[in-house]
Design a protein around this motif. Structure first.
Motif, short mmCIF file in Angstrom:
data_model
loop_
_atom_site.label_atom_id
_atom_site.label_comp_id
_atom_site.label_asym_id
_atom_site.label_seq_id
_atom_site.Cartn_x
_atom_site.Cartn_y
_atom_site.Cartn_z
N ARG A 87 56.91 65.61 19.18
CA ARG A 87 56.24 64.48 19.82
C ARG A 87 57.20 63.33 20.13
NH1 ARG A 87 50.20 63.99 17.24
NH2 ARG A 87 49.42 65.90 18.20
N PRO A 88 58.02 62.85 19.17
CA PRO A 88 58.96 61.78 19.53
C PRO A 88 59.98 62.23 20.58
CG PRO A 88 58.85 62.02 17.15
CD PRO A 88 58.06 63.12 17.74
N PHE A 89 60.40 63.49 20.53
CA PHE A 89 61.32 64.00 21.54
C PHE A 89 60.67 63.96 22.91
CE2 PHE A 89 63.18 67.51 23.98
CZ PHE A 89 64.51 67.10 23.98
N GLY A 90 59.42 64.36 22.99
CA GLY A 90 58.69 64.33 24.26
C GLY A 90 58.51 62.91 24.78
N ARG A 91 58.20 61.98 23.87
CA ARG A 91 58.06 60.58 24.29
C ARG A 91 59.39 60.05 24.83
NH1 ARG A 91 54.64 60.18 19.73
NH2 ARG A 91 56.37 59.47 18.44
N GLY A 92 60.47 60.40 24.16
CA GLY A 92 61.79 59.97 24.63
C GLY A 92 62.13 60.56 25.99
N TRP A 93 61.81 61.83 26.18
CA TRP A 93 62.07 62.49 27.46
C TRP A 93 61.26 61.86 28.58
CZ3 TRP A 93 65.77 65.45 29.15
CH2 TRP A 93 65.62 66.06 30.39
N ARG A 94 59.99 61.56 28.29
CA ARG A 94 59.15 60.91 29.30
C ARG A 94 59.69 59.52 29.64
NH1 ARG A 94 54.79 62.91 26.23
NH2 ARG A 94 54.44 60.82 25.42
N ALA A 95 60.16 58.79 28.63
CA ALA A 95 60.73 57.46 28.89
C ALA A 95 61.99 57.56 29.75
CB ALA A 95 61.04 56.76 27.57
N TYR A 96 62.82 58.56 29.46
CA TYR A 96 64.02 58.77 30.27
C TYR A 96 63.65 59.10 31.72
CZ TYR A 96 67.95 61.14 32.35
OH TYR A 96 68.93 61.54 33.21
N ALA A 97 62.71 60.01 31.90
CA ALA A 97 62.29 60.40 33.25
C ALA A 97 61.68 59.21 33.99
CB ALA A 97 61.29 61.55 33.17
N ARG A 98 60.92 58.39 33.27
CA ARG A 98 60.32 57.20 33.89
C ARG A 98 61.42 56.23 34.33
NH1 ARG A 98 56.58 56.85 30.37
NH2 ARG A 98 57.76 55.61 28.88
N GLY A 99 62.44 56.03 33.50
CA GLY A 99 63.54 55.15 33.86
C GLY A 99 64.34 55.68 35.04
N GLU A 100 64.53 57.01 35.06
CA GLU A 100 65.24 57.62 36.18
C GLU A 100 64.45 57.43 37.47
OE1 GLU A 100 65.82 62.14 37.09
OE2 GLU A 100 67.15 61.53 35.45
N ARG A 101 63.15 57.62 37.40
CA ARG A 101 62.30 57.45 38.58
C ARG A 101 62.32 55.98 39.04
NH1 ARG A 101 58.60 60.53 36.81
NH2 ARG A 101 57.51 58.93 35.62
N ARG A 102 62.31 55.05 38.07
CA ARG A 102 62.37 53.62 38.45
C ARG A 102 63.68 53.30 39.14
NH1 ARG A 102 61.58 50.59 33.16
NH2 ARG A 102 62.87 49.14 34.29
N ALA A 103 64.80 53.86 38.62
CA ALA A 103 66.11 53.61 39.24
C ALA A 103 66.15 54.18 40.65
CB ALA A 103 67.21 54.20 38.39
N SER A 104 65.61 55.38 40.81
CA SER A 104 65.59 56.01 42.13
C SER A 104 64.73 55.20 43.10
CB SER A 104 65.06 57.43 42.01
OG SER A 104 65.00 58.05 43.26
#
Length: 119
Positions: free
Chosen positions: A15-32
């Motif tokens: 669960r924490p790994f998944g939350r971290g991955w989602r946060a990373y993907a969200r940040g990547e999408r925001r940067a894009s």
């Protein structure tokens, strides 16, 4: 018998790994999206994000390679040092030597004896 289900260890760690991955993907999408809002084409923004990912991966692999090489060198040096530190002690033997008959290790008499006694 209880019907409550318990969370497995894998799920608890995932669960924490998944939350971290989602946060990373969200940040990547925001940067894009930010790059697109500044006038960059969408494919260019995606390519730039991938270029940054691959650069970071390359730097991590480079650092890992040198750390692994350093570890191997330390292991080889330790093995060589441990082999060179072992010396063979001369065998102890009963014989007549410079201090008379006695137990000698090399040229040194190791038994208790009077070096001035006559045989």
């Amino acid at each position: 018998m209880t019907t409550t289900t318990r969370i497995s260890t894998a799920e608890r760690l995932g669960r924490p790994f998944g939350r971290g991955w989602r946060a990373y993907a969200r940040g990547e999408r925001r940067a894009s999206n930010w790059l697109v809002s500044k006038g960059m084409p969408a494919t260019g923004a995606i390519a730039l994000v991938w270029a940054v990912k691959l650069t970071v991966l390359g730097m991590l692999l480079y650092a890992t390679f040198w750390l692994a090489l350093l570890l191997v060198l330390f292991l080889v040096a330790g093995t060589l040092a441990s082999n060179n530190l072992e010396w063979d002690e001369p065998e102890t033997e009963w014989r007549t030597g410079p201090a008379g008959f006695g137990l000698y290790r090399g040229d040194i008499r190791v038994d208790v004896g009077d070096p001035y006694e006559d045989d």
